[in-house]
Design a protein around this motif. Structure first.
Motif, PDB file in Angstrom:
ATOM      1  N   TRP A 142       0.809  -1.217   0.000  1.00 38.86           N
ATOM      2  CA  TRP A 142       0.000   0.000   0.000  1.00 38.86           C
ATOM      3  C   TRP A 142       0.846   1.273   0.000  1.00 38.86           C
ATOM      4  O   TRP A 142       0.371   2.351   0.338  1.00 38.86           O
ATOM      5  CB  TRP A 142      -0.985   0.037   1.202  1.00 38.86           C
ATOM      6  CG  TRP A 142      -1.581  -1.285   1.545  1.00 38.86           C
ATOM      7  CD1 TRP A 142      -1.660  -2.388   0.735  1.00 38.86           C
ATOM      8  CD2 TRP A 142      -2.163  -1.699   2.783  1.00 38.86           C
ATOM      9  NE1 TRP A 142      -2.274  -3.432   1.391  1.00 38.86           N
ATOM     10  CE2 TRP A 142      -2.588  -3.037   2.656  1.00 38.86           C
ATOM     11  CE3 TRP A 142      -2.389  -1.040   3.998  1.00 38.86           C
ATOM     12  CZ2 TRP A 142      -3.200  -3.747   3.683  1.00 38.86           C
ATOM     13  CZ3 TRP A 142      -3.003  -1.738   5.022  1.00 38.86           C
ATOM     14  CH2 TRP A 142      -3.402  -3.082   4.867  1.00 38.86           C
ATOM     15  N   GLY A 166       4.853   4.152   9.956  1.00 45.09           N
ATOM     16  CA  GLY A 166       3.483   4.441  10.349  1.00 45.09           C
ATOM     17  C   GLY A 166       3.251   4.298  11.842  1.00 45.09           C
ATOM     18  O   GLY A 166       2.630   5.170  12.477  1.00 45.09           O
ATOM     19  N   ALA A 167       3.746   3.206  12.425  1.00 41.39           N
ATOM     20  CA  ALA A 167       3.513   2.970  13.854  1.00 41.39           C
ATOM     21  C   ALA A 167       4.050   4.134  14.684  1.00 41.39           C
ATOM     22  O   ALA A 167       3.422   4.542  15.673  1.00 41.39           O
ATOM     23  CB  ALA A 167       4.169   1.663  14.275  1.00 41.39           C
ATOM     24  N   TYR A 173      -6.402  -1.502  13.033  1.00 37.55           N
ATOM     25  CA  TYR A 173      -4.963  -1.780  12.970  1.00 37.55           C
ATOM     26  C   TYR A 173      -4.218  -0.459  12.902  1.00 37.55           C
ATOM     27  O   TYR A 173      -4.528   0.399  12.062  1.00 37.55           O
ATOM     28  CB  TYR A 173      -4.623  -2.619  11.730  1.00 37.55           C
ATOM     29  CG  TYR A 173      -3.148  -2.933  11.624  1.00 37.55           C
ATOM     30  CD1 TYR A 173      -2.629  -4.099  12.171  1.00 37.55           C
ATOM     31  CD2 TYR A 173      -2.273  -2.050  11.002  1.00 37.55           C
ATOM     32  CE1 TYR A 173      -1.266  -4.379  12.098  1.00 37.55           C
ATOM     33  CE2 TYR A 173      -0.912  -2.317  10.926  1.00 37.55           C
ATOM     34  CZ  TYR A 173      -0.418  -3.483  11.473  1.00 37.55           C
ATOM     35  OH  TYR A 173       0.935  -3.754  11.402  1.00 37.55           O
ATOM     36  N   HIS A 174      -3.226  -0.295  13.792  1.00 34.37           N
ATOM     37  CA  HIS A 174      -2.477   0.963  13.793  1.00 34.37           C
ATOM     38  C   HIS A 174      -0.967   0.761  13.893  1.00 34.37           C
ATOM     39  O   HIS A 174      -0.242   1.719  14.155  1.00 34.37           O
ATOM     40  CB  HIS A 174      -2.979   1.850  14.939  1.00 34.37           C
ATOM     41  CG  HIS A 174      -4.435   2.171  14.812  1.00 34.37           C
ATOM     42  ND1 HIS A 174      -4.927   3.084  13.909  1.00 34.37           N
ATOM     43  CD2 HIS A 174      -5.523   1.647  15.427  1.00 34.37           C
ATOM     44  CE1 HIS A 174      -6.247   3.130  13.988  1.00 34.37           C
ATOM     45  NE2 HIS A 174      -6.643   2.263  14.895  1.00 34.37           N
ATOM     46  N   ASP A 214      -6.264   7.943  11.593  1.00 31.64           N
ATOM     47  CA  ASP A 214      -5.073   7.260  11.085  1.00 31.64           C
ATOM     48  C   ASP A 214      -5.283   7.008   9.588  1.00 31.64           C
ATOM     49  O   ASP A 214      -5.976   6.077   9.183  1.00 31.64           O
ATOM     50  CB  ASP A 214      -4.870   5.953  11.860  1.00 31.64           C
ATOM     51  CG  ASP A 214      -3.679   5.162  11.352  1.00 31.64           C
ATOM     52  OD1 ASP A 214      -3.100   5.557  10.323  1.00 31.64           O
ATOM     53  OD2 ASP A 214      -3.336   4.144  11.976  1.00 31.64           O
ATOM     54  N   ILE A 224      -2.848   6.437   7.446  1.00 28.77           N
ATOM     55  CA  ILE A 224      -1.599   5.860   6.932  1.00 28.77           C
ATOM     56  C   ILE A 224      -1.867   4.991   5.699  1.00 28.77           C
ATOM     57  O   ILE A 224      -1.111   5.020   4.737  1.00 28.77           O
ATOM     58  CB  ILE A 224      -0.889   5.096   8.076  1.00 28.77           C
ATOM     59  CG1 ILE A 224      -0.288   6.125   9.033  1.00 28.77           C
ATOM     60  CG2 ILE A 224       0.147   4.103   7.560  1.00 28.77           C
ATOM     61  CD1 ILE A 224       0.119   5.605  10.378  1.00 28.77           C
ATOM     62  N   LYS A 247       3.266   5.516   4.448  1.00 30.08           N
ATOM     63  CA  LYS A 247       3.103   4.698   3.235  1.00 30.08           C
ATOM     64  C   LYS A 247       3.175   5.534   1.958  1.00 30.08           C
ATOM     65  O   LYS A 247       4.252   5.898   1.529  1.00 30.08           O
ATOM     66  CB  LYS A 247       1.782   3.922   3.311  1.00 30.08           C
ATOM     67  CG  LYS A 247       1.807   2.837   4.400  1.00 30.08           C
ATOM     68  CD  LYS A 247       0.649   1.901   4.269  1.00 30.08           C
ATOM     69  CE  LYS A 247       0.611   0.839   5.343  1.00 30.08           C
ATOM     70  NZ  LYS A 247       1.438  -0.318   5.087  1.00 30.08           N
TER      71      LYS A 247
HETATM   72  C1  LIG Z   1      -3.840   2.246   9.289  1.00 33.71           C
HETATM   73  C2  LIG Z   1      -2.429   1.872   9.587  1.00 33.71           C
HETATM   74  N1  LIG Z   1      -1.813   2.476  10.607  1.00 33.71           N
HETATM   75  C3  LIG Z   1      -0.529   2.211  10.921  1.00 33.71           C
HETATM   76  C4  LIG Z   1       0.183   1.276  10.190  1.00 33.71           C
HETATM   77  C5  LIG Z   1       1.611   0.977  10.561  1.00 33.71           C
HETATM   78  O1  LIG Z   1       2.491   1.444   9.601  1.00 33.71           O
HETATM   79  P1  LIG Z   1       3.987   0.861   9.542  1.00 33.71           P
HETATM   80  O2  LIG Z   1       3.870  -0.542   9.047  1.00 33.71           O
HETATM   81  O3  LIG Z   1       4.719   1.747   8.601  1.00 33.71           O
HETATM   82  O4  LIG Z   1       4.518   0.940  10.934  1.00 33.71           O
HETATM   83  C6  LIG Z   1      -0.429   0.626   9.128  1.00 33.71           C
HETATM   84  C7  LIG Z   1       0.294  -0.393   8.346  1.00 33.71           C
HETATM   85  O5  LIG Z   1      -0.250  -1.146   7.593  1.00 33.71           O
HETATM   86  C8  LIG Z   1      -1.779   0.916   8.816  1.00 33.71           C
HETATM   87  O6  LIG Z   1      -2.421   0.309   7.815  1.00 33.71           O
END
Ligand SMILES: Cc1ncc(COP(=O)(O)O)c(C=O)c1O
Length: 449
Positions: A62, A121-122, A154-155, A260, A262, A289
């Protein structure tokens, strides 16, 4: 597991399996499922060591918006490389981070005019959670420290982000390390009963938020949502009505809303920010992303003047002291600026209206397939579920489908029984058609007795 004695004699896949611990993977499964060594990419295509072409239907987790090896992004990074590759962002600044911040702030019409950077993202989610809690401390409400998250949300997978994630497979082993949170119902439109629609489900889910806020608002700092699509949660889609209702509740009960974006930001939903579908601005908005076009790790958390001002004090400790070494990396910011320029000059959002129609046409067969349910689409995300009764083995289905799709020349990674596509915004009608046909052929083979 093979032991590699002479790397020059071994192929890349064997060397990788010996030395690289791959993410989101039970490494033992690679005894029977393929690992693909990619040597180059162009547009929506990836090429393996043998020169086989693979259509990247999920934008490499993504991230990839404008295809692999995009000339404009390549050029922007190369030009930036000649100037400065990296400098710390504490005490220093540089043109790409300033220009990017200004552009992003303008895209929110100044509503979210202060931007804090990280790399993944996290980390952007951690920043939003910490800023929210810290804001309430600075405003005399230190007891507001609990977070509300959504069932199936999911975050990310650092400990703070994982605490507000509700996907069992990622959480279970670490449950005892995670802070307690409130989890409310997902507004997933698939829950609609025969006489209901997505808005009904949204209203019911928002009612549960209202009840929780009424009881616990004094202890709640923020609610975190993935606007419109819970992507890792099997592409569960919901009505923008939910976002409007939750935003109202947040305002009424003095609770921050963290959007979120992301996965759903950067045009994926059909608008640049998914929140625009609901005509709201949250207190915090996270991006990662796609923001760098899938080139370099970059994430950010956007927030309001009110929140920024609370941290603007004489004492150091009242500032937001969070830091990452690569915060605001100039190369990543240059890539992001090139992406925003592509949005502007190539009318991407307008052209994606046609592209999302191409996707719908390419997968119209799935609407008629009796083994499939819950066909759904939001902008450049299209998903459907294979009925449990059609699966031979629900545990191995995602891997089998992934492997079969590779044979058909398409990169697809089902989530459970959900098949989805989320391609780069450079897909031609012909490529979309090819994608739909290849996925259908692969599915027929996997489900065949
Ligand atoms: C909505 C959402 N938030 C946070 C994340 C975490 O991102 P990262 O994998 O770059 O840490 C993701 C990853 O898929 C996500 O879809």
């Amino acid at each position: 597991m093979k032991v590699i004695s002479d790397p020059n004699q071994a192929n890349l896949v064997d060397r990788s399996l010996a030395a690289v611990w791959h993410p989101c993977t039970q490494m033992k499964h690679h005894e029977s499922f393929p690992l693909v060594a990619i040597t180059k990419g162009k547009g929506p295509w990836l090429y393996d060591e043998q020169g086989n072409a693979l259509l990247d239907c999920i934008s490499s987790w993504w991230t990839n918006l404008f295809g692999h090896s995009n000339p404009r992004i390549n050029q922007a990074i190369t030009q930036q490389l000649e100037k400065i590759e990296h400098v710390m962002l504490a005490g220093f600044t540089h043109q790409p981070v300033v220009a990017l911040s200004e552009k992003l702030a303008a895209l929110t019409k100044g509503n979210l005019g202060h931007i804090f950077y990280a790399s993944d993202g996290a980390s952007a989610v951690e920043i939003a959670l910490k800023m929210s809690h810290h804001f309430w401390q600075l405003n005399g409400k230190p007891q507001k420290k609990k977070f509300v998250c959504l069932e199936n949300g999911y975050h990310g997978e650092t400990l703070g982000a994982l605490a507000v994630t509700d996907v069992a497979i990622f959480r279970e082993a670490y449950r005892s390390l995670l802070q307690d949170v409130f989890t409310v119902a997902s507004p997933d439109a698939r829950k609609a009963k025969a006489d209901e629609n997505a808005e009904d489900v949204a209203r019911q889910a928002a009612k549960e938020v209202e009840e929780l806020f009424a009881q616990e608002h004094e202890h709640i700092a923020a609610i975190i949502v993935e606007p419109l699509v819970q992507c890792a949660g099997q592409m569960a889609m919901h009505s923008p009505e939910y976002l409007r209702l939750v935003k109202d509740l947040c305002d009424r009960y003095e609770i921050h809303m963290i959007a979120d974006e992301i996965a759903v930001g950067c045009g994926r939903s059909g608008k640049f920010f998914a929140c625009e579908h609901a005509e709201i601005w949250p207190d915090f908005l996270t991006l990662s992303k796609g923001i760098s076009g899938g080139y370099l790790p970059l994430s950010l958390c956007m927030t309001t003047e009110k929140i920024y001002r609370s941290f603007y004090q004489d004492q150091t400790k009242q500032g937001f002291l969070h830091s990452h070494s690569y915060t605001g990396n100039p190369l990543a910011c240059a890539a992001a600026l090139a992406c925003l320029e592509i949005f502007d000059t190539e009318y991407v959002l307008e052209k994606n209206i046609d592209r999302s129609e191409d996707l719908a046409n390419a997968f119209s067969w799935a609407k008629l397939d009796s083994r499939i349910e819950h066909w759904r689409q939001q902008g450049m995300i299209l998903a459907f579920d294979v009925k449990q009764t059609a699966l031979k083995n629900s545990n191995t289905f995602p891997r089998e489908m992934f492997a079969q799709c590779l044979n058909e020349g398409v990169l697809i990674r089902p989530i459970g029984n959900t098949i989805y596509v989320m391609p780069p915004y450079v897909l031609s009608s012909k490529e979309a058609e090819q994608m739909g046909q290849s996925v259908q052929t692969a599915l027929n083979q996997v489900l065949h007795d």
